[in-house]
Design a protein around this motif. Structure first.
Motif, PDB file in Angstrom:
ATOM      1  N   ILE A   1       0.834  -1.203   0.000  1.00  0.00           N
ATOM      2  CA  ILE A   1       0.000   0.000   0.000  1.00  0.00           C
ATOM      3  C   ILE A   1       0.870   1.254   0.000  1.00  0.00           C
ATOM      4  CG2 ILE A   1      -1.621   1.350   1.380  1.00  0.00           C
ATOM      5  CD1 ILE A   1      -2.825  -1.369   2.304  1.00  0.00           C
TER       6      ILE A   1
ATOM      7  N   ASN B   1      -8.782  -1.799   3.262  1.00  0.00           N
ATOM      8  CA  ASN B   1      -9.174  -0.789   2.284  1.00  0.00           C
ATOM      9  C   ASN B   1      -9.259   0.597   2.907  1.00  0.00           C
ATOM     10  OD1 ASN B   1     -10.154  -0.546  -0.610  1.00  0.00           O
ATOM     11  ND2 ASN B   1     -11.782   0.499   0.493  1.00  0.00           N
TER      12      ASN B   1
ATOM     13  N   TYR C   1      -5.779   1.916   3.176  1.00  0.00           N
ATOM     14  CA  TYR C   1      -5.338   2.287   1.827  1.00  0.00           C
ATOM     15  C   TYR C   1      -5.927   3.628   1.397  1.00  0.00           C
ATOM     16  CZ  TYR C   1      -5.764   2.322  -3.297  1.00  0.00           C
ATOM     17  OH  TYR C   1      -5.772   2.690  -4.625  1.00  0.00           O
TER      18      TYR C   1
END
Length: 300
Positions: free
Chosen positions: A156, A258, A261
């Motif tokens: 990431i 997520n 990220y």
């Protein structure tokens, strides 16, 4: 600002390498009762991320609150309070711990009389907007969530690409629970830096009348896109009502990964916005009232 962004990834990786991750993970694993997470500013992003992570990983009830809220909410159902704070000494920490709950401090510094969950914060980050001070503790938490596997974190952090966005004085932001850490960072940074005025919408809540603001004003929309039917409908319909609809697409199926990220992507996005209007996120021309309010330690 350029210096702090150039050092951001190295600072996060250094903290992951130097912190006692086994000890941190042991502490986090043994939080097994209902927990209130608190934080202020950049640390409110961290505490939000922690509350979701503890709920998913530990299977407990965990909520995120501003420190002042603890003076007014019913704390009876909860056993623990975890305060996230880079320095561990602000008044919000004092207020968070002014109760009978089991007290944990998630910080780069020690504090007497509480359970210290400490990470190595490295050199002091000189920045008005928290960058490493936000991303380091989030990476430490994600490491626990991933059972100590740093590979995905490094992946990431290695993705620094963003599409450019056209600056506007007001950005509407379409988010939800699964992207709340990223949206919290975006809202906090735009507000604290004065780069733009943010207005955060819940996706379904937007369907019940909140579209009026975009209809009557020349705004742009930042959209966290998960490719659901609702997302597809909104993205197809809303382009005609906004100067720009900027998509931040989900990349990972795991919602905790997520959210980390997208928080990182939002950091890069706010840098792009700030550069367009010649604002330095690390050296903000802030209001004079900040000096009076920041160190307030009275009744709340």
């Amino acid at each position: 600002m350029d210096e702090n962004f150039n050092l951001l990834v190295d600072r996060v990786i250094s903290s992951l390498d130097k912190s006692d991750l086994e000890k941190i993970n042991y502490y986090l694993k043994n939080i097994k009762d209902a927990t209130i997470c608190t934080g202020v500013g950049g640390s409110f992003v961290v505490s939000n991320f922690m509350s979701k992570l503890l709920s998913e990983k530990n299977g407990i009830i965990a909520i995120n609150l501003e420190p002042r809220d603890l003076l007014y909410c019913n704390k009876e159902p909860f056993k623990n309070v975890i305060c996230s704070s880079y320095g561990g000494k602000n008044y919000g920490v004092d207020v968070s711990f002014a109760n009978d709950l089991n007290k944990f401090l998630f910080s780069g510094c020690q504090r007497d009389g509480v359970n210290n969950i400490n990470y190595d914060s490295g050199e002091i980050e000189k920045s008005f907007i928290s960058l490493a001070a936000t991303l380091i503790p989030m990476a430490i938490l994600l490491n626990y969530y991933l059972d100590g596997d740093k590979t995905l974190i490094y992946e990431i952090l290695g993705d620094r690409k963003i599409n450019p966005i056209k600056w506007k004085p007001l950005f509407e932001i379409m988010s939800g629970y699964e992207t709340s850490s990223a949206a919290t960072y975006l809202e906090s940074t735009l507000t604290e830096s004065g780069v733009a005025v943010p207005l955060v919408h819940d996706k379904y809540g937007f369907c019940h009348g909140r579209s009026t603001t975009g209809f009557h004003n020349d705004n742009s929309l930042i959209y966290f896109n998960s490719n659901t039917e609702l997302d597809e409908l909104m993205l197809s319909e809303l382009r005609q009502y906004y100067e720009e609809v900027y998509r931040l697409d989900y990349k990972y199926p795991d919602k905790i990964v997520n959210d980390f990220y997208l928080t990182y992507k939002c950091m890069l996005l706010t840098k792009d916005m700030a550069e367009q209007i010649d604002v330095d996120l690390s050296k903000v021309n802030y209001s004079p009232v900040v000096k009076k309010l920041y160190k307030y330690k009275g009744e709340m």
